[in-house]
Design a protein around this motif. Structure first.
Motif, PDB file in Angstrom:
ATOM      1  N   ARG A   1       7.433 -31.838  50.580  1.00  0.00           N
ATOM      2  CA  ARG A   1       6.300 -32.531  49.943  1.00  0.00           C
ATOM      3  C   ARG A   1       6.083 -32.043  48.516  1.00  0.00           C
ATOM      4  NH1 ARG A   1       0.663 -32.076  49.472  1.00  0.00           N
ATOM      5  NH2 ARG A   1       0.720 -30.018  50.401  1.00  0.00           N
ATOM      6  N   ASP A   2       6.145 -30.750  48.310  1.00  0.00           N
ATOM      7  CA  ASP A   2       6.019 -30.163  46.979  1.00  0.00           C
ATOM      8  C   ASP A   2       6.912 -28.917  46.956  1.00  0.00           C
ATOM      9  OD1 ASP A   2       5.337 -28.792  44.647  1.00  0.00           O
ATOM     10  OD2 ASP A   2       3.212 -29.284  44.801  1.00  0.00           O
ATOM     11  N   PRO A   3       8.032 -28.983  46.226  1.00  0.00           N
ATOM     12  CA  PRO A   3       8.983 -27.865  46.232  1.00  0.00           C
ATOM     13  C   PRO A   3       8.398 -26.546  45.718  1.00  0.00           C
ATOM     14  CG  PRO A   3       9.916 -29.783  45.111  1.00  0.00           C
ATOM     15  CD  PRO A   3       8.498 -30.108  45.426  1.00  0.00           C
ATOM     16  N   LYS A   4       7.268 -26.592  45.017  1.00  0.00           N
ATOM     17  CA  LYS A   4       6.658 -25.358  44.512  1.00  0.00           C
ATOM     18  C   LYS A   4       5.820 -24.668  45.579  1.00  0.00           C
ATOM     19  CE  LYS A   4       6.727 -26.603  39.705  1.00  0.00           C
ATOM     20  NZ  LYS A   4       6.133 -26.373  38.425  1.00  0.00           N
ATOM     21  N   LEU A   5       5.591 -25.347  46.697  1.00  0.00           N
ATOM     22  CA  LEU A   5       4.778 -24.771  47.760  1.00  0.00           C
ATOM     23  C   LEU A   5       5.644 -24.087  48.815  1.00  0.00           C
ATOM     24  CD1 LEU A   5       2.118 -27.583  48.362  1.00  0.00           C
ATOM     25  CD2 LEU A   5       1.843 -25.452  47.081  1.00  0.00           C
ATOM     26  N   THR A   6       5.047 -23.275  49.602  1.00  0.00           N
ATOM     27  CA  THR A   6       5.541 -22.547  50.780  1.00  0.00           C
ATOM     28  C   THR A   6       6.128 -21.177  50.462  1.00  0.00           C
ATOM     29  OG1 THR A   6       7.820 -23.371  51.010  1.00  0.00           O
ATOM     30  CG2 THR A   6       6.063 -24.712  51.999  1.00  0.00           C
ATOM     31  N   HIS A   7       6.627 -20.955  49.251  1.00  0.00           N
ATOM     32  CA  HIS A   7       7.285 -19.677  48.956  1.00  0.00           C
ATOM     33  C   HIS A   7       6.307 -18.499  49.044  1.00  0.00           C
ATOM     34  CE1 HIS A   7      10.852 -21.849  47.834  1.00  0.00           C
ATOM     35  NE2 HIS A   7      10.145 -22.572  46.992  1.00  0.00           N
ATOM     36  N   LEU A   8       5.152 -18.638  48.436  1.00  0.00           N
ATOM     37  CA  LEU A   8       4.205 -17.521  48.408  1.00  0.00           C
ATOM     38  C   LEU A   8       3.560 -17.295  49.771  1.00  0.00           C
ATOM     39  CD1 LEU A   8       2.696 -18.236  44.905  1.00  0.00           C
ATOM     40  CD2 LEU A   8       4.256 -16.405  45.521  1.00  0.00           C
ATOM     41  N   SER A   9       3.186 -18.373  50.446  1.00  0.00           N
ATOM     42  CA  SER A   9       2.575 -18.189  51.770  1.00  0.00           C
ATOM     43  C   SER A   9       3.602 -17.677  52.772  1.00  0.00           C
ATOM     44  CB  SER A   9       1.911 -19.483  52.266  1.00  0.00           C
ATOM     45  OG  SER A   9       2.836 -20.543  52.325  1.00  0.00           O
ATOM     46  N   ASP A  10       4.859 -18.104  52.669  1.00  0.00           N
ATOM     47  CA  ASP A  10       5.914 -17.559  53.530  1.00  0.00           C
ATOM     48  C   ASP A  10       6.068 -16.056  53.287  1.00  0.00           C
ATOM     49  OD1 ASP A  10       6.513 -19.992  54.695  1.00  0.00           O
ATOM     50  OD2 ASP A  10       8.370 -20.303  53.579  1.00  0.00           O
ATOM     51  N   ALA A  11       6.146 -15.660  52.021  1.00  0.00           N
ATOM     52  CA  ALA A  11       6.325 -14.245  51.685  1.00  0.00           C
ATOM     53  C   ALA A  11       5.171 -13.404  52.222  1.00  0.00           C
ATOM     54  CB  ALA A  11       6.444 -14.079  50.168  1.00  0.00           C
ATOM     55  N   LEU A  12       3.963 -13.862  52.004  1.00  0.00           N
ATOM     56  CA  LEU A  12       2.795 -13.138  52.513  1.00  0.00           C
ATOM     57  C   LEU A  12       2.807 -13.111  54.036  1.00  0.00           C
ATOM     58  CD1 LEU A  12       0.178 -11.652  51.925  1.00  0.00           C
ATOM     59  CD2 LEU A  12      -0.952 -13.880  51.689  1.00  0.00           C
ATOM     60  N   GLY A  13       3.236 -14.197  54.645  1.00  0.00           N
ATOM     61  CA  GLY A  13       3.316 -14.271  56.106  1.00  0.00           C
ATOM     62  C   GLY A  13       4.284 -13.259  56.695  1.00  0.00           C
ATOM     63  N   TYR A  14       5.403 -13.007  56.012  1.00  0.00           N
ATOM     64  CA  TYR A  14       6.350 -12.013  56.518  1.00  0.00           C
ATOM     65  C   TYR A  14       5.768 -10.608  56.431  1.00  0.00           C
ATOM     66  CZ  TYR A  14       9.863 -15.570  57.045  1.00  0.00           C
ATOM     67  OH  TYR A  14      10.542 -16.683  57.447  1.00  0.00           O
ATOM     68  N   LEU A  15       5.013 -10.301  55.379  1.00  0.00           N
ATOM     69  CA  LEU A  15       4.348  -9.003  55.286  1.00  0.00           C
ATOM     70  C   LEU A  15       3.339  -8.849  56.424  1.00  0.00           C
ATOM     71  CD1 LEU A  15       2.825  -7.273  52.219  1.00  0.00           C
ATOM     72  CD2 LEU A  15       1.470  -7.610  54.249  1.00  0.00           C
ATOM     73  N   ILE A  16       2.491  -9.853  56.601  1.00  0.00           N
ATOM     74  CA  ILE A  16       1.461  -9.802  57.651  1.00  0.00           C
ATOM     75  C   ILE A  16       2.124  -9.670  59.024  1.00  0.00           C
ATOM     76  CG2 ILE A  16      -0.379 -11.113  58.788  1.00  0.00           C
ATOM     77  CD1 ILE A  16      -1.227  -9.991  56.064  1.00  0.00           C
ATOM     78  N   TRP A  17       3.165 -10.456  59.272  1.00  0.00           N
ATOM     79  CA  TRP A  17       3.843 -10.386  60.570  1.00  0.00           C
ATOM     80  C   TRP A  17       4.422  -8.997  60.801  1.00  0.00           C
ATOM     81  CZ3 TRP A  17       3.918 -12.995  64.923  1.00  0.00           C
ATOM     82  CH2 TRP A  17       4.869 -12.639  65.880  1.00  0.00           C
ATOM     83  N   GLN A  18       5.095  -8.455  59.813  1.00  0.00           N
ATOM     84  CA  GLN A  18       5.738  -7.153  59.970  1.00  0.00           C
ATOM     85  C   GLN A  18       4.703  -6.062  60.266  1.00  0.00           C
ATOM     86  OE1 GLN A  18       8.922  -6.913  60.183  1.00  0.00           O
ATOM     87  NE2 GLN A  18       9.264  -4.740  60.091  1.00  0.00           N
TER      88      GLN A  18
END
Length: 163
Positions: free
Chosen positions: A130-147
């Motif tokens: 939908r928007d190629p500029k989206l998902t990168h930052l929330s994915d990165a933060l999500g991996y930190l939170i998950w870990q």
């Protein structure tokens, strides 16, 4: 701090290589006194066409520019996307109203990402097109939170290792 997470800054470098991102981090935070913790997804260990992985490139960079310890907190396999998103959402506001993730207003792209990333139609898949500029930052933060917060496996009836 405690069981809460604070996002104080973000690095967004358009059309960047892994080296460019490392260099920007180093330029901004070369004098920070703490250890450097590297979080990410397991696919960063996949070989690129250059014959090296993203994590290999990060290790090479920090072996040349390190002034303090670097720790890599990378899972061997990625969590299910839905589990990672549910954990992120619960950190932003849990069912009982507790907020354990706070984001500085200066992190505009991270905030936009969290607000605008959506699922595809009636699926449990993130719409990354939908928007190629989206998902990168929330994915990165999500991996930190998950870990840091992922459910820990249980061991037997006593729920602990015996030796």
């Amino acid at each position: 701090r405690g069981d809460c997470f604070y996002v104080l800054d973000e690095i967004v470098v358009e059309q960047a290589t892994t080296f460019d991102a490392c260099n920007e981090f180093h330029t901004r935070y070369w004098d920070h006194p703490g250890d450097i913790l590297i979080y990410g997804d397991a696919s960063g260990n996949s070989l690129k066409t250059s014959g090296t992985t993203d994590y290999d490139m990060i290790r090479q960079f920090f072996s040349r520019h390190r002034a303090r310890p670097v720790r890599y907190l990378i899972p061997t396999k990625n969590p299910a996307v839905r589990d990672r998103i549910l954990m992120m959402n619960s950190m932003l506001r849990s069912a009982d109203g507790q907020v354990r993730l706070r984001i500085s207003p200066k992190c505009k792209r991270t905030i936009r990402d969290l607000q605008e990333v959506t699922y595809k139609g009636d699926t449990g898949l993130i719409d990354k097109l939908r928007d190629p500029k989206l998902t990168h930052l929330s994915d990165a933060l999500g991996y930190l939170i998950w870990q840091e917060c992922r459910p820990q496996p249980t061991f037997g009836e006593q729920n602990r290792r015996l030796f």
